[in-house]
Motif scaffolding. Structure first.
Motif, PDB file in Angstrom:
ATOM      1  N   GLN A 140       0.808  -1.207   0.000  1.00  0.00           N
ATOM      2  CA  GLN A 140       0.000   0.000   0.000  1.00  0.00           C
ATOM      3  C   GLN A 140       0.848   1.268   0.000  1.00  0.00           C
ATOM      4  O   GLN A 140       0.331   2.361  -0.249  1.00  0.00           O
ATOM      5  N   ARG A 141       2.119   1.136   0.305  1.00  0.00           N
ATOM      6  CA  ARG A 141       3.058   2.264   0.296  1.00  0.00           C
ATOM      7  C   ARG A 141       4.397   1.702  -0.163  1.00  0.00           C
ATOM      8  O   ARG A 141       5.277   1.406   0.650  1.00  0.00           O
ATOM      9  N   PRO A 142       4.587   1.531  -1.483  1.00  0.00           N
ATOM     10  CA  PRO A 142       5.727   0.744  -1.951  1.00  0.00           C
ATOM     11  C   PRO A 142       7.076   1.452  -1.979  1.00  0.00           C
ATOM     12  O   PRO A 142       8.104   0.778  -2.013  1.00  0.00           O
ATOM     13  N   LEU A 143       7.090   2.800  -1.955  1.00  0.00           N
ATOM     14  CA  LEU A 143       8.348   3.492  -2.200  1.00  0.00           C
ATOM     15  C   LEU A 143       8.799   4.414  -1.088  1.00  0.00           C
ATOM     16  O   LEU A 143       9.997   4.494  -0.808  1.00  0.00           O
ATOM     17  N   VAL A 144       7.881   5.145  -0.478  1.00  0.00           N
ATOM     18  CA  VAL A 144       8.279   6.228   0.417  1.00  0.00           C
ATOM     19  C   VAL A 144       7.877   5.942   1.859  1.00  0.00           C
ATOM     20  O   VAL A 144       6.813   5.396   2.125  1.00  0.00           O
ATOM     21  N   ASN A 145       8.754   6.354   2.762  1.00  0.00           N
ATOM     22  CA  ASN A 145       8.447   6.235   4.181  1.00  0.00           C
ATOM     23  C   ASN A 145       7.579   7.374   4.672  1.00  0.00           C
ATOM     24  O   ASN A 145       6.719   7.179   5.540  1.00  0.00           O
ATOM     25  N   PHE A 146       7.816   8.550   4.113  1.00  0.00           N
ATOM     26  CA  PHE A 146       7.102   9.739   4.584  1.00  0.00           C
ATOM     27  C   PHE A 146       6.557  10.532   3.397  1.00  0.00           C
ATOM     28  O   PHE A 146       7.236  10.683   2.371  1.00  0.00           O
ATOM     29  N   ILE A 147       5.338  11.016   3.537  1.00  0.00           N
ATOM     30  CA  ILE A 147       4.730  11.901   2.554  1.00  0.00           C
ATOM     31  C   ILE A 147       4.506  13.250   3.226  1.00  0.00           C
ATOM     32  O   ILE A 147       3.787  13.344   4.217  1.00  0.00           O
ATOM     33  N   HIS A 148       5.160  14.265   2.690  1.00  0.00           N
ATOM     34  CA  HIS A 148       5.022  15.626   3.217  1.00  0.00           C
ATOM     35  C   HIS A 148       4.089  16.395   2.278  1.00  0.00           C
ATOM     36  O   HIS A 148       4.453  16.692   1.136  1.00  0.00           O
ATOM     37  N   LYS A 149       2.907  16.712   2.760  1.00  0.00           N
ATOM     38  CA  LYS A 149       1.874  17.299   1.912  1.00  0.00           C
ATOM     39  C   LYS A 149       1.925  18.817   1.940  1.00  0.00           C
ATOM     40  O   LYS A 149       2.130  19.429   2.987  1.00  0.00           O
ATOM     41  N   VAL A 150       1.713  19.398   0.769  1.00  0.00           N
ATOM     42  CA  VAL A 150       1.516  20.842   0.658  1.00  0.00           C
ATOM     43  C   VAL A 150       0.216  21.078  -0.111  1.00  0.00           C
ATOM     44  O   VAL A 150      -0.251  20.204  -0.845  1.00  0.00           O
ATOM     45  N   ASP A 151      -0.345  22.255   0.077  1.00  0.00           N
ATOM     46  CA  ASP A 151      -1.528  22.653  -0.684  1.00  0.00           C
ATOM     47  C   ASP A 151      -1.345  24.128  -1.039  1.00  0.00           C
ATOM     48  O   ASP A 151      -1.987  25.010  -0.466  1.00  0.00           O
ATOM     49  N   LEU A 152      -0.446  24.372  -1.983  1.00  0.00           N
ATOM     50  CA  LEU A 152      -0.034  25.736  -2.279  1.00  0.00           C
ATOM     51  C   LEU A 152      -1.175  26.586  -2.795  1.00  0.00           C
ATOM     52  O   LEU A 152      -1.256  27.781  -2.487  1.00  0.00           O
ATOM     53  N   ARG A 153      -2.071  26.002  -3.578  1.00  0.00           N
ATOM     54  CA  ARG A 153      -3.191  26.787  -4.105  1.00  0.00           C
ATOM     55  C   ARG A 153      -4.093  27.279  -2.975  1.00  0.00           C
ATOM     56  O   ARG A 153      -4.467  28.450  -2.927  1.00  0.00           O
ATOM     57  N   ARG A 154      -4.405  26.393  -2.059  1.00  0.00           N
ATOM     58  CA  ARG A 154      -5.260  26.802  -0.932  1.00  0.00           C
ATOM     59  C   ARG A 154      -4.526  27.786  -0.037  1.00  0.00           C
ATOM     60  O   ARG A 154      -5.113  28.765   0.444  1.00  0.00           O
ATOM     61  N   TRP A 155      -3.242  27.553   0.181  1.00  0.00           N
ATOM     62  CA  TRP A 155      -2.472  28.456   1.029  1.00  0.00           C
ATOM     63  C   TRP A 155      -2.408  29.852   0.412  1.00  0.00           C
ATOM     64  O   TRP A 155      -2.523  30.844   1.118  1.00  0.00           O
ATOM     65  N   ARG A 156      -2.218  29.922  -0.912  1.00  0.00           N
ATOM     66  CA  ARG A 156      -2.154  31.239  -1.560  1.00  0.00           C
ATOM     67  C   ARG A 156      -3.481  31.983  -1.447  1.00  0.00           C
ATOM     68  O   ARG A 156      -3.503  33.220  -1.356  1.00  0.00           O
ATOM     69  N   SER A 157      -4.569  31.245  -1.479  1.00  0.00           N
ATOM     70  CA  SER A 157      -5.886  31.885  -1.412  1.00  0.00           C
ATOM     71  C   SER A 157      -6.226  32.368  -0.007  1.00  0.00           C
ATOM     72  O   SER A 157      -7.191  33.107   0.175  1.00  0.00           O
ATOM     73  N   ALA A 158      -5.447  31.954   0.989  1.00  0.00           N
ATOM     74  CA  ALA A 158      -5.721  32.352   2.370  1.00  0.00           C
ATOM     75  C   ALA A 158      -4.431  32.785   3.058  1.00  0.00           C
ATOM     76  O   ALA A 158      -4.154  32.414   4.198  1.00  0.00           O
ATOM     77  N   LEU A 159      -3.646  33.605   2.354  1.00  0.00           N
ATOM     78  CA  LEU A 159      -2.331  34.000   2.860  1.00  0.00           C
ATOM     79  C   LEU A 159      -2.409  34.777   4.175  1.00  0.00           C
ATOM     80  O   LEU A 159      -1.481  34.731   4.988  1.00  0.00           O
TER      81      LEU A 159
END
Length: 357
Positions: free
Chosen positions: A61-80
């Motif tokens: 279910q997670r074949p490659l990465v140990n950690f996923i660091h999520k960003v949501d730049l579009r949402r962040w820009r809309s609520a700076l």
């Protein structure tokens, strides 16, 4: 043990183009800690929905990465100006720095990706000598050339150069990318196919990232009618905002196509079961090619030598009048429009014959 941060925020096809290199890294360095900095909307490409949080062990279910660091730049820009936005951003950076990455590899080459790679606190931040946005070079501690024609080959060479001190080049191979197996998505795909009573099907994707890459929906419908003569129904992938386009294809197919709206994990599961993929230069095309599904690809303003289907049995259609450009024109490319439905149907039939041979 190496700690490696992959930076490729989006989009779907670009992430898929980075996956073969990361699959090779994981195979060569099975004990390495690998994190991926990615836009939240694409996390299903890296882990099943139920385990795509910030941490987890390597498995189907997670074949490659140990950690996923999520960003949501579009949402962040809309609520700076909102404090919650900055709190979320600071928490993301804190989590990045806490991992103590040895190296950050910026596969994207944009100012935002380079800045985030540098801000993550890795000891080395490495990018291309000719990033997509030239100022990105200012944030790299090291810059590497881009050998190879196809972007997948470029990403592979980039990783090989960047990790030469921790990875034996003889053990680092260009591998078919691994995608997560999401049990819920797999069950959904089986149920969806049963509910439609379909034994053999093709996946079709009429949408495009920009108008210049979009072939007319009426012609997609003609191809679906031709597939039906081979007892193959067509499932039309309808991404968000593309429902009307998908319905136009369904209408033109005269009952031989069905619109399907699905999440990324579900699209992976559905594509795995397809006999054929037909569509333009978009993420679902590259997903099908990466999964080893035969594809007929329509290209206009983008160069198939650089971003064409890689590693799968494929027929690429591109008219000589199409010129390579990265300008996101809203109207279909003139060369693309010169690819007829008859030419596309002939390519589909040729690919089907080669598969059945």
């Amino acid at each position: 043990m190496a700690k490696i941060l992959i930076v490729r925020l989006g989009a779907m096809g670009d992430i898929i183009h980075a996956l073969p290199a990361v699959t090779g890294i994981r195979a060569a360095l099975p004990d390495a800690t690998i994190g991926w900095l990615v836009d939240e909307k694409w996390t299903d490409l890296l882990a099943a929905r139920d385990c795509n949080g910030s941490a987890g062990t390597i498995g189907p279910q997670r074949p490659l990465v140990n950690f996923i660091h999520k960003v949501d730049l579009r949402r962040w820009r809309s609520a700076l100006l909102h404090s919650a936005t900055w709190n979320e951003f600071r928490a993301m950076l804190k989590a990045l720095k806490a991992k103590g990455y040895d190296v950050a590899l910026d596969f994207q080459g944009a100012i935002r990706s380079a800045l985030l790679a540098r801000a993550g606190g890795a000891k080395r931040t490495i990018g291309f000598t000719d990033p997509r946005e030239s100022p990105a070079k200012l944030f790299y501690s090291e810059r590497l050339p881009r050998p190879g024609e196809h972007v997948i080959e470029q990403n592979y060479a980039f990783a090989a150069q960047a990790l030469h001190d921790v990875m034996d080049r003889n053990q680092f191979r260009l591998l078919q990318p691994q995608f997560p197996h999401d049990p819920a998505a797999e069950a959904w795909a089986d149920a969806e196919i049963r509910s439609m009573g379909i034994a053999s099907f093709a996946v079709m994707n009429p949408g495009a990232g920009w108008g210049a890459k979009q072939w007319p929906p009426e012609r997609y419908g003609e191809v679906a009618r031709a597939l039906a003569l081979h007892n193959i129904k067509t499932l039309v992938n309808a991404a968000a905002g593309e429902q009307k386009l998908a319905q136009a294809v369904v209408d033109a197919s005269k009952g031989n196509a069905f619109a399907v709206s699905c999440a990324i994990g579900q699209l992976i599961a559905l594509t795995r079961r397809a006999r054929l993929f037909f569509g333009g230069d978009t993420g679902p095309l590259h997903l099908a090619a990466a999964l080893g599904i035969p594809v007929v690809a329509l290209f206009g303003p983008t160069d198939p030598a650089r971003t064409g289907p890689f590693g799968a049995r494929a027929i690429v259609l591109r008219h000589p009048d199409s010129k390579t450009t990265f300008s996101h024109h809203p109207h279909p490319d003139e060369g693309l429009l010169k690819i007829s439905a008859e030419e596309a149907v002939a390519a589909v039939r040729s690919l089907l014959r080669s598969r059945d041979a």
